[in-house]
Design a protein around this motif. Structure first.
Motif, PDB file in Angstrom:
ATOM      1  N   ARG A 205     -59.535  22.798 -10.164  1.00 48.37           N
ATOM      2  CA  ARG A 205     -59.852  21.570 -10.891  1.00 48.37           C
ATOM      3  C   ARG A 205     -58.741  20.528 -10.854  1.00 48.37           C
ATOM      4  N   VAL A 206     -57.668  20.820 -10.132  1.00 54.62           N
ATOM      5  CA  VAL A 206     -56.618  19.823  -9.928  1.00 54.62           C
ATOM      6  C   VAL A 206     -56.340  19.730  -8.430  1.00 54.62           C
ATOM      7  N   ARG A 207     -55.740  18.620  -8.035  1.00 53.71           N
ATOM      8  CA  ARG A 207     -55.474  18.391  -6.617  1.00 53.71           C
ATOM      9  C   ARG A 207     -54.545  19.469  -6.069  1.00 53.71           C
ATOM     10  N   PRO A 208     -54.884  20.024  -4.917  1.00 55.31           N
ATOM     11  CA  PRO A 208     -54.009  21.033  -4.313  1.00 55.31           C
ATOM     12  C   PRO A 208     -52.715  20.386  -3.811  1.00 55.31           C
ATOM     13  N   GLY A 209     -51.675  21.194  -3.701  1.00 52.90           N
ATOM     14  CA  GLY A 209     -50.427  20.733  -3.132  1.00 52.90           C
ATOM     15  C   GLY A 209     -49.516  19.970  -4.071  1.00 52.90           C
ATOM     16  N   MET A 210     -49.880  19.887  -5.329  1.00 49.74           N
ATOM     17  CA  MET A 210     -49.092  19.115  -6.289  1.00 49.74           C
ATOM     18  C   MET A 210     -48.376  20.002  -7.318  1.00 49.74           C
ATOM     19  N   ARG A 211     -48.397  21.307  -7.127  1.00 44.99           N
ATOM     20  CA  ARG A 211     -47.831  22.234  -8.109  1.00 44.99           C
ATOM     21  C   ARG A 211     -46.366  21.936  -8.417  1.00 44.99           C
TER      22      ARG A 211
END
Length: 195
Positions: free
Chosen positions: A169-175
């Protein structure tokens, strides 16, 4: 070894087998596949034997969760111990938390999502559950006066972000950016003037 000691050891070994089988099934097929009937077949004991150890599936999930909290606490302490500084310790704890949540989805689900009778933040809270909180608190404590509220907030932020990422539910790659933002908020809270 006395007969009582042997029986106690055998009982503990059976419980360990039940917990390990439940976790293995959940990790490969999901928690819906974990039933007392299935577990009895997996460990080659009758259903009544399983019920003599755990009253229901929720009790089995709780036992798996307790094992998960032991593992999580070890991971978080190790992450903090390997850090070069206080801020790095906070970041490494956050990264360790995410890695655990994402690498062990069924275990994480047992710990935080599925219903259990495990109680947090109470006098009766089990030591295994406290250990995870204490590992996070140790990393957060240099940045705050009220360790408990900051630790609860940091943990809640990590859990929320991990759960949103686990569910896509959140954009991937932004952790890493999210972790940096949460860590900065904790550091800023420690630098803020008391009100």
């Amino acid at each position: 070894m006395s007969i009582a000691d042997r029986k106690s050891r055998e009982r503990a070994e059976r419980e360990d087998r039940i917990i390990a089988a439940a976790q293995a099934i959940a990790e490969s097929e999901g928690w819906d596949a974990v039933t007392v009937r299935r577990l009895a077949k997996e460990i080659e004991y009758s259903q009544p034997v399983l019920y003599s150890h755990f009253v229901n599936k929720d009790a089995i999930v709780a036992a798996v969760a307790v094992e998960g909290f032991k593992e999580l606490a070890t991971i978080l302490r190790s992450a903090a111990d390997g850090a070069k500084g206080r801020r790095d310790a906070l970041t490494d704890v956050a990264k360790g938390y995410f890695a655990f949540a994402l690498d062990r989805p069924a275990l994480y689900e047992a710990m935080f999502i599925l219903p259990t009778q495990l109680r947090f933040a109470e006098a009766e809270t089990r030591s295994e559950l406290r250990a995870g909180f204490e590992a996070i608190a140790a990393a957060a404590s240099p940045f705050c006066a009220d360790v408990e509220i900051v630790t609860e907030t940091f943990w809640a932020a990590l859990h929320g972000l991990a759960e949103l990422e686990r569910s896509g539910r959140v954009r991937p790659g932004m952790r890493d950016k999210r972790i940096a933002l949460v860590v900065q908020a904790i550091v800023n809270a420690g630098n803020a003037a008391p009100s």
